[in-house]
Design a protein around this motif. Structure first.
Motif, PDB file in Angstrom:
ATOM      1  N   SER A 323     -63.976  94.620  60.992  1.00 35.16           N
ATOM      2  CA  SER A 323     -62.999  94.890  62.053  1.00 35.16           C
ATOM      3  C   SER A 323     -63.252  96.250  62.703  1.00 35.16           C
ATOM      4  O   SER A 323     -63.280  96.376  63.938  1.00 35.16           O
ATOM      5  CB  SER A 323     -61.603  94.819  61.437  1.00 35.16           C
ATOM      6  OG  SER A 323     -60.646  95.376  62.277  1.00 35.16           O
ATOM      7  N   GLY A 349     -55.207  94.023  69.428  1.00 30.44           N
ATOM      8  CA  GLY A 349     -54.798  93.009  68.445  1.00 30.44           C
ATOM      9  C   GLY A 349     -55.168  93.346  67.013  1.00 30.44           C
ATOM     10  O   GLY A 349     -55.480  92.461  66.222  1.00 30.44           O
ATOM     11  N   GLY A 481     -58.721  92.170  63.121  1.00 27.76           N
ATOM     12  CA  GLY A 481     -58.551  92.188  64.570  1.00 27.76           C
ATOM     13  C   GLY A 481     -59.397  93.242  65.260  1.00 27.76           C
ATOM     14  O   GLY A 481     -60.240  93.899  64.652  1.00 27.76           O
ATOM     15  N   VAL A 484     -60.223  89.744  69.017  1.00 30.26           N
ATOM     16  CA  VAL A 484     -59.502  88.560  68.554  1.00 30.26           C
ATOM     17  C   VAL A 484     -60.060  87.268  69.177  1.00 30.26           C
ATOM     18  O   VAL A 484     -60.368  87.213  70.373  1.00 30.26           O
ATOM     19  CB  VAL A 484     -57.991  88.732  68.848  1.00 30.26           C
ATOM     20  CG1 VAL A 484     -57.227  87.438  68.641  1.00 30.26           C
ATOM     21  CG2 VAL A 484     -57.422  89.848  67.973  1.00 30.26           C
ATOM     22  N   PRO A 510     -56.252  87.908  64.283  1.00 37.40           N
ATOM     23  CA  PRO A 510     -55.293  88.753  65.008  1.00 37.40           C
ATOM     24  C   PRO A 510     -54.280  89.491  64.134  1.00 37.40           C
ATOM     25  O   PRO A 510     -53.080  89.312  64.283  1.00 37.40           O
ATOM     26  CB  PRO A 510     -54.609  87.763  65.951  1.00 37.40           C
ATOM     27  CG  PRO A 510     -54.738  86.450  65.286  1.00 37.40           C
ATOM     28  CD  PRO A 510     -56.003  86.476  64.484  1.00 37.40           C
TER      29      PRO A 510
END
Ligand code: FAE
Length: 537
Positions: A323, A349, A481, A484, A510
């Motif tokens: 992420s 997100g 996220g 997303v 998300p």
């Protein structure tokens, strides 16, 4: 199919375990390595990172016959240190424990308010990183296998109703019928033997927490894991070397854990088409006028010194840097004008999966045991509580002494989301997350554990997380996220605005999943890779 995969695993494992792990390492099939120059100027496919999403991408590309280079910024963890072990012990962490630190930064900062947990260490590309973004710190794994090297191995599948809410554009029948089972089988997910769980001293801590949950009218569930519970039983019997029963987890497990280097990545290398290069950090990506992409890659040595900056071309680029990593690569590319057509949704997100840790003090007669397995096996499942959904894993606190503490990692349904901005001065992505955004998560955890405390006449522990707090809400193990699915990418992870560019990791999720995320990240990557290989765009 099975025997084929087994043979590939063995081939792959050989390649992984015989490669030199210090400094710059290339791991691949001998045939591929022999014909390639030291610096590969071009590869048909490049995969950035070697965590869950990347490992799936590498295997499926390799099986499809696509020559693939995996670039991982951490090292390969296969070489024993002076103590004869690959990973350091949790009770006496050394340079191998954390990513370029002078002192460890363990999630549990204190015991009895004393600074007895962390240790001074020398800087080194250690296996666990804590990326500090002000009000929120993010724990991530570094090395071949990413988070699989350091995580607790918990491998739950989210409940279908919540999955459908989180991913309305994904066919849940396909996920639950095909991709989750495929991911679980490949990851080596297994269940604890309930009879052993009930009888062993190593899970007494979980049984005590279960008793208090049941007293409160709450439901508990066994949680599957990728730690081999058969191995753990043998550890307890004294017939296998100890790892989960020797306090090992966040700085790596020397035995028993099916981390990605032993599953997907071994199989990927075994295809003969996949090469893994370590200590390679991707810092830039731009389109190649001739088609595809050119990456800027920094090679470092174990002191952190950059020894080479090179460019590497590819036709297809798969981003699996996690992420934080994937979002930073794309955000930087958009904001510096390298990939200007990227969506405004890149960087948005983000959420910590509603993570909150807390601990309770038990009565003297409710001993949790000096012996505790490091792999959680049980969770309190109150997700159906519409007003206050919480899934709380019952976490061990293996200190080798009786401490009467029950620990938990609560996963809550926090609707708050953060976003990343590009900071040109440091050339990095900064997470915008305010401390107040944790309030829904802390309130939900407090609601659950207040009920448990009231019913069992117990209290919180305030001495463990620093600052006299009962709830640790300033860090997460589950960053989700930033890119997303369906927003920054299409519904299969193909990045909007560009061809041949894909996101394959936790940045697609998300911000919330309701359970620990790696099985879902893996299953989603399986789904998306199947489509991308059939229809690359
Ligand atoms: P990840 O596994 O983070 O892999 C990304 C890889 O990319 C890493 O190896 C990075 O070093 C590398 N990388 C980053 N930037 C670059 C770059 N620029 N160039 C080259 N390489 C780069 O990504 N989840 C569970 O489901 N169950 C658990 O029990 C659990 N426990 C956890 C305990 C701890 C202490 C931690 C830290 C995490 C835990 N997690 C758990 C979370 C889980 O490990 C995480 O969701 C996945 O690892 C995320 O997978 P990704 O593929 O997104």
């Amino acid at each position: 199919m099975t025997s084929n995969l087994t043979r590939r695993h063995i081939l792959g494992l050989g390649a992984l375990s015989t490669a030199a792990a210090l400094g710059f390492t290339r791991i691949g099939a001998a045939s591929a390595a022999a014909v390639e120059p030291a610096a590969v100027p071009y590869a048909p496919a490049v995969v950035v990172g070697s965590g869950y999403g990347s490992a799936v991408a590498a295997l499926r590309l390799g099986q499809a016959g696509v020559r693939t280079v995996v670039l991982e910024m951490g090292r390969l963890w296969d070489t024993p240190g002076p103590d004869g072990k690959v990973f350091p012990s949790t009770s006496a962490p050394d340079h191998r424990s954390m990513w370029f630190r002078t002192r460890t930064e363990a999630p549990l900062a204190q015991f009895l308010w004393l600074d007895v947990v962390n240790r001074d260490i020398s800087p080194y590309p250690g296996v666990l990183d804590r990326v500090n973004h002000g009000a929120m710190s993010v724990y991530v794994g570094r090395g071949v296998g990413g988070g699989s090297l350091v995580n607790g191995g918990m491998a739950p599948t989210p409940r279908r109703s919540y999955f459908t809410e989180v991913f309305p554009g994904v066919d849940a029948d396909e996920m639950y019928g095909t991709y989750y089972p495929r991911a679980r089988a490949m990851l080596g997910v297994n269940d604890i033997d309930p009879a052993w769980f009930e009888s062993t001293e190593w899970y007494r801590f979980a049984r005590i927490s279960r008793k208090h949950a049941h007293n409160t009218g709450l439901k508990t569930v066994f949680v599957p894991n990728v730690y081999d519970f058969g191995h753990m039983k043998r550890e307890a019997a004294g017939t296998a070397p100890r790892s989960a029963l020797a306090g090992e987890v966040i700085y790596g497990n020397n035995h028993g854990k099916k981390s990605l280097d032993k599953t997907y990545l071994a199989a990927a290398v075994g295809t003969g088409n996949v090469t893994i290069e370590t200590m390679q950090r991707v810092v830039g990506v731009r389109p190649d006028p001739a088609g595809g992409y050119v990456l800027t890659v920094r090679t470092s040595d174990v002191t952190g010194k950059v020894t080479q900056v090179r460019e590497l071309g590819c036709r297809q680029l798969f981003l699996g840097a996690g992420s934080l990593g994937t979002t930073e690569i794309l955000l930087r590319a958009r904001e510096t004008g390298a990939l200007p057509a990227l969506s405004e949704q890149v960087g948005r997100g983000w959420g910590p999966n509603g993570n909150v840790m807390t601990a309770r003090a038990n009565h003297l007669w409710d001993t949790v045991g000096a012996h505790q397995a490091t792999m959680p096996a049980l969770g309190i499942d109150d997700w159906d509580n519409a007003a206050n959904p919480v899934f709380a894993e019952i976490a061990p606190l293996p200190m080798g002494l009786e401490h009467w503490i029950s620990m938990y990692l609560a996963i809550t349904r926090n609707p708050e989301r953060g976003h990343f901005t590009y900071d040109a001065a440091t050339d990095s992505a900064r997470l915008n997350w305010r401390r107040e955004q944790n309030t829904p998560a802390v309130d939900a955890a407090k609601n659950l554990f207040d009920r448990i405390n009231r019913r069992n006449f117990t209290i919180y522990r305030y001495d463990l997380f620093g600052g006299n707090r009962a709830f640790a809400d300033d860090f997460t193990y589950h960053p989700l996220g930033g890119c997303v699915l369906g927003d920054a990418t299409d519904t299969y992870g193909r990045v909007k605005g560009y061809q041949g560019l894909y996101v394959v990791d936790g940045s697609l999720v998300p911000g919330s999943l309701g359970v620990n995320p790696f099985v879902t990240i893996t299953a989603l990557a399986e789904r998306n890779m199947e489509r991308v290989l059939a229809d690359p765009r």
